[in-house]
Design an enzyme around this catalytic site. Structure first.
Site, PDB file in Angstrom:
ATOM      1  CE1 TYR A 154       4.742-109.734 -93.238  1.00 58.77           C
ATOM      2  CE2 TYR A 154       4.226-107.282 -93.256  1.00 58.77           C
ATOM      3  CZ  TYR A 154       5.026-108.236 -93.802  1.00 58.77           C
ATOM      4  OH  TYR A 154       6.088-108.443 -94.860  1.00 58.77           O
ATOM      5  CE  LYS A 161       8.028-105.557 -95.887  1.00 54.65           C
ATOM      6  NZ  LYS A 161       9.197-105.190 -97.446  1.00 54.65           N
TER       7      LYS A 161
END
Length: 255
Positions: A154, A161
């Site tokens: 990620y 995020k």
């Protein structure tokens, strides 16, 4: 009477009928809400196509969250369809593949900046642009993927995020006096278009069903969409700055 009876909602991110945003729009209409969608550029026709697959075709307005003119024109564009809104769904995220898939140390600032602007700062941009429409207060709900962990592959999207979640807390502080609640749904991995664009995403999703106490079905966005719909409703009148995990319970597991 439906959970969202009489609500008017602005929903971003409807690009496929497998997305959380699409299922949220469908559920919202089934629960009595009026829905307006946003899109831009080459995606606009896609959004119009899926807008016709909802129980009632929804209008689509122009919005690129990185475009100051679009943000300034949002309220007028939405008012062509509804006079005000009671809720907003932020389902927007993007990072160049050069900053994901094991490229954390190689990430260049220009690409990282794009990820942060589109995936985190846009929550503030959208909230401020929509605020003039929220004359009676309401709810803003965003979608995250638990930003407290360093997930495989990620990389800088994970950083974005984490910034997104922090942005939501500050917005909750500053929008509360306007009667606006802001909360996030942290969903487990779902095989959406966004997920498929992440190199090596299967490393995160493959073991999820076995780790989740309730189990987990990566093929459906329904549970996450129900969480979003609940937070858009009047059943959380004193909840803001919260992250609701809709992940089968994986977030509580140590191993």
């Amino acid at each position: 009477m439906g959970l969202l009876e009489g609500k008017k909602l602005l929903i971003t991110g409807v690009l496929t009928d497998s997305s959380i945003a699409f299922h949220t729009a469908r559920l919202a209409q089934e629960e009595g809400a009026e829905v307006v969608l946003t899109s831009f550029g080459r995606q606009f026709k896609l959004t119009e196509t899926f807008a016709r697959r909802l129980p009632r075709e929804a209008p689509v307005v122009q919005l690129d969250v990185t475009d100051d003119a679009d943000l300034a024109n949002l309220a007028d564009a939405v008012r062509q369809h509804v006079d005000s809104i009671d809720g907003v769904v932020h389902s927007i995220g993007f990072a160049p593949q050069s900053v994901m898939g094991g490229n954390f140390l190689k990430g260049e600032w220009a690409d990282v900046a794009t990820a942060l602007e589109v995936s985190a700062f846009s929550l503030k941009s959208l909230s401020v642009a929509a605020l003039p429409l929220m004359t009676n207060g309401g709810a803003i709900v965003g979608l995250t993927f638990d930003g407290q962990f360093a997930w495989p592959v990620y990389d800088w999207m994970g950083v974005a995020k984490a910034a997104f979640e922090s942005t939501a807390r500050y917005l909750a502080r500053d929008l509360g006096p306007h009667g606006v609640r802001i909360n996030l749904v942290s969903a487990g991995p779902i095989r959406t278009t966004a997920a498929k664009s992440i190199p090596g995403f299967s490393q995160m999703e493959d073991g999820w069903p076995n780790r989740a106490p309730l189990g987990w079905d990566q093929t459906t966005a329904e549970p996450a969409a129900r969480g979003v719909a609940a937070l858009l409703s009047d059943w959380f009148p004193a909840t803001t700055g919260e992250i609701v995990h809709v992940d089968g319970g994986v977030h509580i597991m140590g191993v």
